[in-house]
Design an enzyme around this catalytic site. Structure first.
Site, PDB file in Angstrom:
ATOM      1  N   LYS A  79       4.770 -11.087  -4.693  1.00  0.00           N
ATOM      2  CA  LYS A  79       4.763 -11.104  -6.148  1.00  0.00           C
ATOM      3  C   LYS A  79       5.414 -12.403  -6.606  1.00  0.00           C
ATOM      4  O   LYS A  79       6.528 -12.722  -6.184  1.00  0.00           O
ATOM      5  CB  LYS A  79       5.507  -9.895  -6.726  1.00  0.00           C
ATOM      6  CG  LYS A  79       4.761  -8.588  -6.517  1.00  0.00           C
ATOM      7  CD  LYS A  79       5.377  -7.441  -7.298  1.00  0.00           C
ATOM      8  CE  LYS A  79       4.562  -6.161  -7.103  1.00  0.00           C
ATOM      9  NZ  LYS A  79       5.106  -5.026  -7.884  1.00  0.00           N
ATOM     10  N   GLU A 105       5.527  -8.054 -14.460  1.00  0.00           N
ATOM     11  CA  GLU A 105       6.201  -7.698 -13.216  1.00  0.00           C
ATOM     12  C   GLU A 105       7.054  -8.884 -12.795  1.00  0.00           C
ATOM     13  O   GLU A 105       6.634 -10.042 -12.924  1.00  0.00           O
ATOM     14  CB  GLU A 105       5.186  -7.350 -12.128  1.00  0.00           C
ATOM     15  CG  GLU A 105       4.476  -6.025 -12.380  1.00  0.00           C
ATOM     16  CD  GLU A 105       3.651  -5.578 -11.195  1.00  0.00           C
ATOM     17  OE1 GLU A 105       3.317  -6.433 -10.335  1.00  0.00           O
ATOM     18  OE2 GLU A 105       3.333  -4.385 -11.094  1.00  0.00           O
ATOM     19  N   ALA A 126       7.852  -5.995   2.874  1.00  0.00           N
ATOM     20  CA  ALA A 126       7.255  -5.602   4.148  1.00  0.00           C
ATOM     21  C   ALA A 126       6.165  -4.562   3.930  1.00  0.00           C
ATOM     22  O   ALA A 126       6.317  -3.638   3.127  1.00  0.00           O
ATOM     23  CB  ALA A 126       8.335  -5.051   5.080  1.00  0.00           C
ATOM     24  N   PHE A 127       5.068  -4.722   4.632  1.00  0.00           N
ATOM     25  CA  PHE A 127       3.986  -3.740   4.573  1.00  0.00           C
ATOM     26  C   PHE A 127       4.391  -2.468   5.322  1.00  0.00           C
ATOM     27  O   PHE A 127       5.113  -2.516   6.316  1.00  0.00           O
ATOM     28  CB  PHE A 127       2.724  -4.315   5.207  1.00  0.00           C
ATOM     29  CG  PHE A 127       1.695  -4.777   4.210  1.00  0.00           C
ATOM     30  CD1 PHE A 127       2.087  -5.413   3.044  1.00  0.00           C
ATOM     31  CD2 PHE A 127       0.348  -4.586   4.437  1.00  0.00           C
ATOM     32  CE1 PHE A 127       1.158  -5.852   2.122  1.00  0.00           C
ATOM     33  CE2 PHE A 127      -0.603  -5.018   3.519  1.00  0.00           C
ATOM     34  CZ  PHE A 127      -0.202  -5.648   2.359  1.00  0.00           C
ATOM     35  N   LEU A 128       3.894  -1.345   4.852  1.00  0.00           N
ATOM     36  CA  LEU A 128       4.041  -0.083   5.568  1.00  0.00           C
ATOM     37  C   LEU A 128       2.932   0.026   6.609  1.00  0.00           C
ATOM     38  O   LEU A 128       1.955  -0.730   6.562  1.00  0.00           O
ATOM     39  CB  LEU A 128       3.976   1.085   4.586  1.00  0.00           C
ATOM     40  CG  LEU A 128       5.123   1.170   3.576  1.00  0.00           C
ATOM     41  CD1 LEU A 128       4.861   2.280   2.563  1.00  0.00           C
ATOM     42  CD2 LEU A 128       6.445   1.391   4.272  1.00  0.00           C
ATOM     43  N   ASP A 170       8.164   2.709 -15.431  1.00  0.00           N
ATOM     44  CA  ASP A 170       6.790   2.673 -14.930  1.00  0.00           C
ATOM     45  C   ASP A 170       6.621   3.487 -13.647  1.00  0.00           C
ATOM     46  O   ASP A 170       5.922   3.059 -12.730  1.00  0.00           O
ATOM     47  CB  ASP A 170       6.381   1.210 -14.695  1.00  0.00           C
ATOM     48  CG  ASP A 170       4.894   1.064 -14.413  1.00  0.00           C
ATOM     49  OD1 ASP A 170       4.108   1.816 -14.998  1.00  0.00           O
ATOM     50  OD2 ASP A 170       4.529   0.199 -13.596  1.00  0.00           O
ATOM     51  N   GLU A 228       4.861   8.366  -3.448  1.00  0.00           N
ATOM     52  CA  GLU A 228       4.104   8.652  -2.228  1.00  0.00           C
ATOM     53  C   GLU A 228       5.002   9.241  -1.145  1.00  0.00           C
ATOM     54  O   GLU A 228       6.222   9.034  -1.151  1.00  0.00           O
ATOM     55  CB  GLU A 228       3.433   7.375  -1.694  1.00  0.00           C
ATOM     56  CG  GLU A 228       2.369   6.810  -2.613  1.00  0.00           C
ATOM     57  CD  GLU A 228       1.652   5.611  -2.011  1.00  0.00           C
ATOM     58  OE1 GLU A 228       1.784   5.394  -0.786  1.00  0.00           O
ATOM     59  OE2 GLU A 228       0.966   4.892  -2.761  1.00  0.00           O
TER      60      GLU A 228
END
Length: 525
Positions: free
Chosen positions: A223, A244, A328-330, A396, A401
């Site tokens: 981002k 953002e 970090a990606f999951l 927001d 999840e």
């Protein structure tokens, strides 16, 4: 004649003495200049040093300035003491906080099903019908190397795994990561320093985000910086129309960790080169077509998305250097599917309509009767999330999840926090509605909140210290002092709301410490 004879030798004597004095002074000056020069040089002021660092970091056209690189490298030193930084005086409140018993509670012993991902044991591989080459399968060796990517040669030994893979293998039913695991610091350093191999725009979402790829097959969510840290969101702007913020993502991760939740994926700040690390390497044609040079010579782009993707809202370097957050990606959804849940206290996202919870003061009674909130810890999980959102003023939170493998007995993932920390002068009490309507809170959460309200563990102080470890803190503090002060004010509001509940109800505190055997160690609140 006698007076004249007396005056002449006297005058000569005075001249000799004056010459001797002058010679002595010249010797002393020479001695001071040559021998004592280093002692006579005044130290550089901290303000001028800070200004020079900030100017160099902003104007540098390379991906990372040396100062930020050093900061990123220090992330790999978990034993580094705060006293090493000359700007900091006194003991480390953050170290003392994390050493407190409330942050080192024992947990039930993990069973095999409590791990999200596990490396296959050798006996399991032998039973596999699809096993053609046991060495190939067990070592994850790649048959060929894709352009730019490293050859895979990972074994069952964790030391051969890249940091992102060790992070994935460490996810359990109860937390996204273990704060004490050195993998966390290694992952942050990896995100801050690893060479960027590719950059494409992430599909979906309302604002511009990029997917960054690394040579060892790791990925991160980028981002970009869109506004200055001191810019406060206009009071007339609706929450769903807000920008953002890259620093909000970084600060949210640190706040989540300071609160002891450990539910936000690790995020780190980084200074990248827009030209060499995005424009020149992207394979996304739609993204590449949005690059342009601004009238002052800065390299800009805007991508394609629902909001703020236009030439009127560009992302620009200075002229090439750009601040970003990297999360970090999951694990891939094919390996670890996740379920998305609509928040019971989701806002209407309308300028005219109110949500049901905004109109019905007894709304929580309905929620408590609805699965999965009618049993287990899901209700207090949502209230934990509401407390986090209130502290950082995030309106927001429409969904959350969980990992499908763990069913309803697991933690919530606190994802997408870019709209937090928009306002410091105004608090949004409606974010605390789940706590106020349900009057329910975890005991461990309440005890930690009380701890963070004490002068020795003040929330603003420990978060400031935690954020100072991020590489971008050398450019400017990740949060302004106004935002940090707002955290203390909002924490006081949360505790007042809890004590108001305690005055009215007897079952406010959910004792999550009973199973750990440590419930008796703490006084009843």
């Amino acid at each position: 004649m006698m007076p004249k004879l007396v005056r002449r030798p006297t005058r000569s004597l005075y001249l000799c003495l004056a010459g001797l004095s002058l010679a002595l002074h010249l010797f002393l000056v020479f001695f001071c200049v040559t021998v004592l020069q280093t002692a006579c040089v005044p130290p550089q002021s901290s303000s001028s040093s800070s200004a020079s660092v900030q100017t160099a970091a902003i104007q540098n056209t390379k991906p990372n300035s040396s100062t930020i690189q050093d900061k990123a490298t220090n992330l790999s030193r978990p034993d580094r003491k705060l006293e090493e930084d000359p700007k900091v005086r006194g003991r480390s409140k953050l170290d003392e906080l994390f050493n407190h018993p409330l942050y080192n509670l024992s947990h039930p012993e993990l069973q095999e099903d409590d791990w999200l991902l596990r490396v296959k044991a050798e006996e399991e591989e032998e039973k596999s019908d699809n096993l053609n080459d046991s060495n190939l399968e067990s070592n994850w060796e790649s048959a060929s190397v894709e352009e730019g990517y490293e050859k895979i040669s990972w074994t069952k030994d964790a030391h051969t795994h890249p940091p992102w893979l060790r992070f994935h293998l460490g996810i359990t039913r109860w937390q996204l990561y273990d704060r004490r695991d050195p993998v966390l610091e290694q992952l942050l350093q990896y995100l801050a320093t690893e060479r960027i191999l590719g950059a494409v725009q992430k599909s979906g979402g309302t604002q511009l985000k990029l997917v960054i790829s690394f040579p060892n097959y790791g990925q991160a969510l980028l981002k970009p910086m869109k506004q200055s840290r001191d810019a406060e969101t206009d009071l007339n702007l609706f929450y769903f129309s807000d920008f953002e913020r890259h620093n909000a993502e970084i600060a949210a991760f640190h706040l989540d960790r300071v609160l002891g939740f450990n539910r936000i994926p690790p995020v780190v700040g980084r200074l990248i080169n827009v030209t060499t690390e995005i424009r020149e390497i992207t394979t996304d044609r739609k993204l590449s077509r949005t690059f342009f040079k601004s009238p002052v010579g800065n390299v800009c782009f805007y991508g394609q998305c629902e909001y703020y993707c236009s030439t009127e809202h560009p992302v620009c370097g200075r002229p090439h250097a750009l601040e970003v957050s990297l999360a970090a990606f999951l694990p891939d959804l094919d390996l670890a599917p996740r379920r998305s849940w609509r928040s019971p206290w989701r806002r209407s996202y309308s300028r005219t309509k109110l949500a049901q919870w905004e109109k019905d003061p007894d709304y929580c009674d309905t929620v408590k009767k609805t699965p999965p909130y009618d049993q287990g810890t899901r209700l207090v999980d949502v209230i934990d999330m509401a407390i986090l959102d209130f502290l950082m003023s995030n309106m927001d939170r429409h969904h959350y999840e969980t990992f499908e493998k763990f069913g309803n007995k697991t933690f919530l993932l606190h994802l997408d926090n870019g709209r937090a920390f928009g306002r410091h002068s105004v608090d949004e009490p409606s974010i605390l509605t789940p706590l106020k309507q349900c009057c329910r809170i975890r005991r461990s959460t309440l005890l930690r909140l009380h701890l963070l309200s004490l002068p020795s563990f003040r929330l603003s102080d420990v978060l400031r210290e935690s954020l100072s470890q991020d590489p971008l803190s050398v450019v400017a503090p990740l949060l302004s002092e106004a935002h940090l002060s707002a955290l203390d004010r909002r924490l006081d509001t949360v505790l007042k709301a809890v004590h108001q509940c305690l005055d009215k109800h007897t079952d406010v505190v959910y004792n999550d410490m009973e199973d750990t055997g440590q419930s008796s160690d703490w006084k009843t609140l």
